[in-house]
Design a protein around this motif. Sequence first.
Motif, mmCIF file in Angstrom:
data_model
loop_
_atom_site.group_PDB
_atom_site.id
_atom_site.type_symbol
_atom_site.label_atom_id
_atom_site.label_comp_id
_atom_site.label_asym_id
_atom_site.label_seq_id
_atom_site.Cartn_x
_atom_site.Cartn_y
_atom_site.Cartn_z
ATOM 1 N N SER A 1 0.810 -1.224 0.000
ATOM 2 C CA SER A 1 0.000 0.000 0.000
ATOM 3 C C SER A 1 0.843 1.273 0.000
ATOM 4 O O SER A 1 0.357 2.341 -0.362
ATOM 5 N N ASN A 2 2.128 1.181 0.394
ATOM 6 C CA ASN A 2 2.986 2.364 0.477
ATOM 7 C C ASN A 2 4.117 2.372 -0.541
ATOM 8 O O ASN A 2 4.921 3.314 -0.549
ATOM 9 N N LYS A 3 4.212 1.335 -1.374
ATOM 10 C CA LYS A 3 5.393 1.177 -2.223
ATOM 11 C C LYS A 3 4.955 0.850 -3.653
ATOM 12 O O LYS A 3 4.189 -0.091 -3.868
ATOM 13 N N LEU A 4 5.471 1.613 -4.632
ATOM 14 C CA LEU A 4 5.046 1.475 -6.021
ATOM 15 C C LEU A 4 6.255 1.398 -6.950
ATOM 16 O O LEU A 4 7.188 2.195 -6.825
ATOM 17 N N ILE A 5 6.241 0.432 -7.876
ATOM 18 C CA ILE A 5 7.210 0.427 -8.973
ATOM 19 C C ILE A 5 6.684 1.398 -10.032
ATOM 20 O O ILE A 5 5.670 1.129 -10.679
ATOM 21 N N SER A 6 7.341 2.543 -10.170
ATOM 22 C CA SER A 6 6.833 3.566 -11.099
ATOM 23 C C SER A 6 7.413 3.446 -12.497
ATOM 24 O O SER A 6 6.811 3.885 -13.475
ATOM 25 N N ASP A 7 8.605 2.830 -12.595
ATOM 26 C CA ASP A 7 9.235 2.725 -13.916
ATOM 27 C C ASP A 7 10.232 1.563 -13.889
ATOM 28 O O ASP A 7 10.810 1.250 -12.838
ATOM 29 N N VAL A 8 10.435 0.949 -15.050
ATOM 30 C CA VAL A 8 11.414 -0.124 -15.188
ATOM 31 C C VAL A 8 12.115 0.045 -16.532
ATOM 32 O O VAL A 8 11.456 0.206 -17.560
ATOM 33 N N SER A 9 13.449 0.038 -16.505
ATOM 34 C CA SER A 9 14.208 0.005 -17.754
ATOM 35 C C SER A 9 14.993 -1.307 -17.797
ATOM 36 O O SER A 9 15.423 -1.817 -16.758
ATOM 37 N N TYR A 10 15.172 -1.841 -19.002
ATOM 38 C CA TYR A 10 15.757 -3.173 -19.148
ATOM 39 C C TYR A 10 17.101 -3.094 -19.862
ATOM 40 O O TYR A 10 17.237 -2.423 -20.884
ATOM 41 N N ASP A 11 18.082 -3.775 -19.283
ATOM 42 C CA ASP A 11 19.391 -3.911 -19.914
ATOM 43 C C ASP A 11 19.514 -5.355 -20.385
ATOM 44 O O ASP A 11 19.909 -6.246 -19.624
ATOM 45 N N GLU A 12 19.129 -5.580 -21.650
ATOM 46 C CA GLU A 12 19.093 -6.944 -22.178
ATOM 47 C C GLU A 12 20.486 -7.576 -22.214
ATOM 48 O O GLU A 12 20.639 -8.774 -21.985
ATOM 49 N N LYS A 13 21.489 -6.751 -22.478
ATOM 50 C CA LYS A 13 22.847 -7.278 -22.576
ATOM 51 C C LYS A 13 23.332 -7.819 -21.237
ATOM 52 O O LYS A 13 23.921 -8.910 -21.161
ATOM 53 N N GLU A 14 23.111 -7.038 -20.168
ATOM 54 C CA GLU A 14 23.562 -7.443 -18.836
ATOM 55 C C GLU A 14 22.515 -8.258 -18.083
ATOM 56 O O GLU A 14 22.775 -8.710 -16.963
ATOM 57 N N LYS A 15 21.333 -8.403 -18.678
ATOM 58 C CA LYS A 15 20.230 -9.112 -18.040
ATOM 59 C C LYS A 15 19.876 -8.485 -16.685
ATOM 60 O O LYS A 15 19.733 -9.166 -15.665
ATOM 61 N N LYS A 16 19.760 -7.148 -16.716
ATOM 62 C CA LYS A 16 19.445 -6.395 -15.510
ATOM 63 C C LYS A 16 18.178 -5.572 -15.719
ATOM 64 O O LYS A 16 17.832 -5.199 -16.842
ATOM 65 N N GLU A 17 17.520 -5.279 -14.594
ATOM 66 C CA GLU A 17 16.381 -4.355 -14.593
ATOM 67 C C GLU A 17 16.703 -3.198 -13.651
ATOM 68 O O GLU A 17 17.130 -3.422 -12.514
ATOM 69 N N ASN A 18 16.519 -1.982 -14.115
ATOM 70 C CA ASN A 18 16.648 -0.791 -13.274
ATOM 71 C C ASN A 18 15.243 -0.367 -12.868
ATOM 72 O O ASN A 18 14.459 0.100 -13.703
ATOM 73 N N ILE A 19 14.949 -0.557 -11.611
ATOM 74 C CA ILE A 19 13.575 -0.413 -11.118
ATOM 75 C C ILE A 19 13.458 0.859 -10.294
ATOM 76 O O ILE A 19 14.158 1.029 -9.282
ATOM 77 N N THR A 20 12.581 1.765 -10.702
ATOM 78 C CA THR A 20 12.312 2.978 -9.940
ATOM 79 C C THR A 20 11.165 2.706 -8.969
ATOM 80 O O THR A 20 10.068 2.328 -9.390
ATOM 81 N N ILE A 21 11.470 2.865 -7.676
ATOM 82 C CA ILE A 21 10.483 2.579 -6.624
ATOM 83 C C ILE A 21 10.164 3.872 -5.882
ATOM 84 O O ILE A 21 11.067 4.602 -5.460
ATOM 85 N N ILE A 22 8.886 4.154 -5.740
ATOM 86 C CA ILE A 22 8.441 5.317 -4.969
ATOM 87 C C ILE A 22 7.822 4.825 -3.666
ATOM 88 O O ILE A 22 6.858 4.055 -3.674
ATOM 89 N N ASP A 23 8.410 5.248 -2.545
ATOM 90 C CA ASP A 23 7.858 4.959 -1.225
ATOM 91 C C ASP A 23 7.117 6.186 -0.720
ATOM 92 O O ASP A 23 7.672 7.291 -0.709
ATOM 93 N N THR A 24 5.887 6.004 -0.319
ATOM 94 C CA THR A 24 5.152 7.078 0.345
ATOM 95 C C THR A 24 4.923 6.687 1.803
ATOM 96 O O THR A 24 4.768 5.494 2.116
ATOM 97 N N TYR A 25 4.904 7.662 2.671
ATOM 98 C CA TYR A 25 4.823 7.411 4.109
ATOM 99 C C TYR A 25 3.626 8.142 4.711
ATOM 100 O O TYR A 25 3.184 9.163 4.195
ATOM 101 N N LYS A 26 3.155 7.586 5.820
ATOM 102 C CA LYS A 26 2.053 8.176 6.560
ATOM 103 C C LYS A 26 2.601 8.900 7.791
ATOM 104 O O LYS A 26 3.686 8.572 8.276
ATOM 105 N N PRO A 27 1.856 9.862 8.311
ATOM 106 C CA PRO A 27 2.265 10.453 9.592
ATOM 107 C C PRO A 27 2.350 9.379 10.667
ATOM 108 O O PRO A 27 1.570 8.412 10.672
#
Length: 328
Positions: A174-200
Amino acid sequence: MGTQLRLRSTKILLINLGAIGSEVVKNLVLGGINSLEIMDSSKLKEEDFSSQFFLPDKPENIGKLKVPLVIDQIKDLNNRVNLTINTATFESVFDYEDRANDYLSNFDLIIATEMPKAFMIQLNSYTRKLNIPLYVAGMHGMFGYVLLDLIKHTSVVTKDMGNQPRRPNTKINSNKLISDVSYDEKEKKENITIIDTYKPISEMFSSKELPNQLNRRQLKRLSAAFPLIFTLFDVEKPVYIEDSLDVDMLREKASLVCEKHDIPTAVITDEYLNFFSRQAFTEFAPVAALIGGCLAQDVIQYLSKKESPINNCLIVDTIRSEMPIYVL
């Protein structure tokens, strides 16, 4: 901007230099933090010597302000750290909103330890308005916690590709979202952008999120440390730390905490009631080292932007050798 550069440019305020605070300071100073202010108005007590290693072992210092006694020992770890102290009481600074905002706006990140619930919520109300991330930590003997309101954090994590590629706009919880993913096919890697939102932090005390993230079996196995730690936020600290708390009182209040968080009261056991009755508000150096090291590491991860920080509640139970993270 690299992690070391962020460490050198970030101004951190630490409130209360107890056992956990000492461990946090040690790890951050050794880790390369450049600017640190310690706010603590407490006076040295005899029991402080057993768990706060910066203190010089001089009984004649009992009754003196604690923080001025430890400056040289902290600087010995890293003489380039810009270390300042503030011995004003919490109330004298934070009971006045304008004064509190003026003071807190000097810092980029705030860590508070062993803080009463009312002070914690008051401090968090200021940090939220100023958009300053806040860590709060405390301990009860063999048990402890870290609560976080980092407001919003974006990190880019590199992971090996799996059989199923990760997709943008995927909720991890509920507080964590994968907002974007870029793929490096050569290195077989994923660069994952994660946005964490917090509550008071105030909302954590009435959260009913646990049943949404734990199945029935996991709820039954939930450590009693969780409700009992949250129970002690509403229990006054004894004048004499060696005094035990009333077990029946703890049981009654912990049952109310379970109801509030929608978790089974059966998790509260006689064994843990006795542990907390005897250990409430006490400091135990090995557990402080564990909590302080974990918190400092998370601060560095937060600044690195290469890892997703804790979101938003860490419970430490050394009896079970567990450190679960819950989303409250």
